[in-house]
Design a protein around this motif. Sequence first.
Motif, PDB file in Angstrom:
ATOM      1  N   GLY A 372       0.850  -1.190   0.000  1.00  0.00           N
ATOM      2  CA  GLY A 372       0.000   0.000   0.000  1.00  0.00           C
ATOM      3  C   GLY A 372       0.876   1.226   0.000  1.00  0.00           C
ATOM      4  O   GLY A 372       2.116   1.113   0.018  1.00  0.00           O
ATOM      5  N   VAL A 373       0.249   2.383  -0.015  1.00  0.00           N
ATOM      6  CA  VAL A 373       1.018   3.628  -0.030  1.00  0.00           C
ATOM      7  C   VAL A 373       1.881   3.694   1.239  1.00  0.00           C
ATOM      8  O   VAL A 373       1.466   3.227   2.303  1.00  0.00           O
ATOM      9  CB  VAL A 373       0.058   4.850  -0.163  1.00  0.00           C
ATOM     10  CG1 VAL A 373      -0.855   5.024   1.048  1.00  0.00           C
ATOM     11  CG2 VAL A 373       0.842   6.135  -0.426  1.00  0.00           C
ATOM     12  N   GLY A 374       3.074   4.256   1.100  1.00  0.00           N
ATOM     13  CA  GLY A 374       3.980   4.320   2.255  1.00  0.00           C
ATOM     14  C   GLY A 374       4.789   5.607   2.271  1.00  0.00           C
ATOM     15  O   GLY A 374       4.600   6.487   1.421  1.00  0.00           O
ATOM     16  N   ASP A 375       5.678   5.674   3.247  1.00  0.00           N
ATOM     17  CA  ASP A 375       6.434   6.909   3.440  1.00  0.00           C
ATOM     18  C   ASP A 375       7.768   6.897   2.672  1.00  0.00           C
ATOM     19  O   ASP A 375       8.105   5.917   2.020  1.00  0.00           O
ATOM     20  CB  ASP A 375       6.650   7.180   4.941  1.00  0.00           C
ATOM     21  CG  ASP A 375       7.345   6.035   5.636  1.00  0.00           C
ATOM     22  OD1 ASP A 375       7.774   5.088   4.944  1.00  0.00           O
ATOM     23  OD2 ASP A 375       7.464   6.078   6.874  1.00  0.00           O
ATOM     24  N   GLY A 376       8.495   8.009   2.783  1.00  0.00           N
ATOM     25  CA  GLY A 376       9.737   8.194   2.036  1.00  0.00           C
ATOM     26  C   GLY A 376      10.913   7.517   2.727  1.00  0.00           C
ATOM     27  O   GLY A 376      10.737   6.798   3.720  1.00  0.00           O
ATOM     28  N   PRO A 377      12.137   7.734   2.215  1.00  0.00           N
ATOM     29  CA  PRO A 377      13.317   7.071   2.772  1.00  0.00           C
ATOM     30  C   PRO A 377      13.424   7.242   4.285  1.00  0.00           C
ATOM     31  O   PRO A 377      13.080   8.290   4.829  1.00  0.00           O
ATOM     32  CB  PRO A 377      14.475   7.779   2.067  1.00  0.00           C
ATOM     33  CG  PRO A 377      13.903   8.207   0.768  1.00  0.00           C
ATOM     34  CD  PRO A 377      12.466   8.571   1.050  1.00  0.00           C
ATOM     35  N   ARG A 378      13.891   6.181   4.924  1.00  0.00           N
ATOM     36  CA  ARG A 378      14.042   6.180   6.383  1.00  0.00           C
ATOM     37  C   ARG A 378      15.492   5.914   6.716  1.00  0.00           C
ATOM     38  O   ARG A 378      16.063   4.938   6.240  1.00  0.00           O
ATOM     39  CB  ARG A 378      13.267   5.013   7.006  1.00  0.00           C
ATOM     40  CG  ARG A 378      11.800   5.104   6.932  1.00  0.00           C
ATOM     41  CD  ARG A 378      11.248   3.855   7.646  1.00  0.00           C
ATOM     42  NE  ARG A 378       9.883   3.608   7.224  1.00  0.00           N
ATOM     43  CZ  ARG A 378       9.301   2.419   7.254  1.00  0.00           C
ATOM     44  NH1 ARG A 378       9.983   1.357   7.671  1.00  0.00           N
ATOM     45  NH2 ARG A 378       8.058   2.272   6.878  1.00  0.00           N
TER      46      ARG A 378
END
Length: 385
Positions: A372-378
């Motif tokens: 699913g949609v997710g966040d940017g680099p971690r």
Amino acid sequence: MADQEIYRASTYAPVNIAVIKYWGKRDTKLNLPTNSSLSVTLSQDDLRTHTTASCSPAFPADTLTLNGSPQDISGARTQACLRELRHLRQSVEEQDPNTPKLSTMKLNITSGNNFPTAAGLASSAAGFAALVRAIADLYHLPATPTELSRIARQGSGSACRSLFGGYVAWQQGTHPDGSDSLAYEVAPASHWPDMRAVILVASAEKKDVSSTAGMQQTVATSALFQHRAENVVPQRIKAMEAAVHGRDFAAFAQLTTRDSNNFHACCADTDPPIFYMNDTSRAAVRMCEAINSSAGEVVCAYTFDAGPNAVVYYLAEHEDVVAGTFKALLGGLSGWEGKRGGAVKTAESVPEGMEVAGELLRRGVSSVILTGVGDGPRKTDQHLC
Ligand code: DP6
């Protein structure tokens, strides 16, 4: 010894799958596109590149290792990224003479993917985004993700979009030096968090015609492509941004499927023609159309990159009707186990008249990935070397 110190930084970077596709370059050296594009960043829990960048006065040469195999680092694209990042680091060092001279040291970069590399799953996007982000962190660069997108773009065009989470656009820009060909966040994942995707992996092989080669054949030979770049995409980017801002799934879905079909029509219009979709892909298209008709509303949208794998977007509220239908057909495959897949309720039936498409999917899909949609680099303290 102090001068043998190893400096390290590590990051996870996500895959993104475009819903308005990048296809065609106006400058092949700088990866400047012929049209803007827009993508959804996928969750790193499911698909990601993990990269550690390290540098030390003890390292004899720049090196890059991917999934345990040494890679050629001499290619113009990787070199462009390293050059630009070192240049930014030099400015930091010039401003503060006490800062260690990392820009003069060799870099060792180690990367690993948790998904098949080069299977049309945007591995180059996550790979270059992770490389650029990890080195930028190693160098303590004050650059924003948009500024870093200018560098990642030179590694692989679609990589510039993987520096952000959520819904991301890459504006084509007009400047010949590419200074305005940058990615920006249209909306964070939290704006529309219930976007889901099931990926039907139809082939985990390396693709026949690389995106880089394929798109330039299209630019050189397809008249349909000219129309796409000039007339079709500019309006769709605006409409897609509005669909995302308004969380309008029906509009999002229609734009996504039409743009995928338009892109693959341009591939077919290329001389010689390029075919990325296969019988399995077309069966996935028919199944999605049937799911939408039997639901009486648009509940899913398919899109295909430069390969046969289907990425089917849907909202969490329609998980059982969309993913559940694919599970009814493909329930024996890997990808359904685990907490996400296990929670999908298998549909009691598949839409009527879909026997042939169902059989083609059973024969051609080797695994599924639920995401699913997710966040940017971690940033992470888990170093690979
Ligand atoms: C079909 O970014 O892989 O996935 O810039 O030559 O590295 P290069 O190409 P690449 O092309 C991606 C094409 C696509 C569409 C998209 O992601 O927008």
